[in-house]
Write a protein that holds these residues in place. Structure first.
Motif, PDB file in Angstrom:
ATOM      1  N   SER A   7       0.494  -1.473   0.081  1.00 24.52           N
ATOM      2  CA  SER A   7      -0.128  -0.013  -0.137  1.00 24.52           C
ATOM      3  C   SER A   7       1.349   1.853   0.070  1.00 24.52           C
ATOM      4  O   SER A   7       2.205   1.033   0.333  1.00 24.52           O
ATOM      5  N   LYS A  20      -7.367  -5.618  -3.885  1.00 27.32           N
ATOM      6  CA  LYS A  20      -6.439  -6.813  -3.355  1.00 27.32           C
ATOM      7  C   LYS A  20      -7.262  -8.196  -3.982  1.00 27.32           C
ATOM      8  O   LYS A  20      -6.717  -9.308  -5.041  1.00 27.32           O
ATOM      9  N   LEU A  29      -1.773  -8.843   2.003  1.00 29.37           N
ATOM     10  CA  LEU A  29      -0.966  -6.870   1.565  1.00 29.37           C
ATOM     11  C   LEU A  29      -0.050  -6.627   2.415  1.00 29.37           C
ATOM     12  O   LEU A  29      -0.235  -7.024   4.103  1.00 29.37           O
TER      13      LEU A  29
END
Length: 185
Positions: A7, A20, A29
């Motif tokens: 991110s 995602k 993630l």
């Protein structure tokens, strides 16, 4: 193929979770806030929060640890500060399972142009940045093996629904682009 999504400074948001899931069910993630869902107030406030709680060096270390733990062929898709951290981390890992890095608007790369790629890296730069000349960074990176750069007409943050520069057309285009160029087994 597995995927790691790294991110930007906003971290885990509902929009990033949807992104995602659109990438693959085999995706994980990485975010600066250890998976804690973020309330988005403003970009300026989130940058201060990022620097206070994580910063660029710690984020690079976090991404490197993830890369070191990969157990199967993996593509990394990263955004902004996450793309810059992934650029640094790809050089620090020796794990052969990291196969490719695709980074969107990696502005901090300008501070790490001396590094080289160990895996194929594709960077998508915005039309311009306030703090540096995008064309100069692209020219520098373009001389490196395994690095491909694209400059688009959009602004920094065009893939982030919480950014003032979010662009729905660009988001849809690059989601399809990723499905055709990165998200393949």
């Amino acid at each position: 193929m597995d995927y790691v999504i790294v991110s930007d400074i906003f971290g885990l948001t509902p929009a990033l979770t949807r992104f995602k899931m659109g990438v693959s069910s085999n995706s994980m993630l990485i975010d600066p806030y250890n998976g804690k869902l973020q309330v988005i107030e403003s970009e300026a406030n989130h940058y201060e929060k990022f620097i206070k709680h994580c910063d660029h060096d710690k984020y690079t270390e976090k991404v490197k640890e993830c890369f070191n733990a990969l157990k199967s062929p993996t593509t990394c898709i990263a955004f902004s500060a996450g793309a810059s951290a992934a650029w640094r981390a790809q050089l620090l890992t020796g794990n052969p399972h990291l196969k490719k890095l695709i980074g969107f608007y990696p502005s901090q790369l300008r501070n790490h142009l001396q590094l080289n790629a160990k895996v194929p890296c594709e960077f998508i730069f915005p039309n311009h940045e306030v703090h540096f000349n995008v064309d100069d960074v692209i020219a520098n990176l373009g001389r490196k093996e395994l690095v491909e750069c694209k400059k688009v007409e959009y602004l920094h943050g065009f893939m982030n629904k919480y950014s003032v520069n979010f662009n729905a057309n660009a988001y849809n285009y690059f989601c399809n682009y990723l499905k055709n160029n990165a998200i393949a087994d």
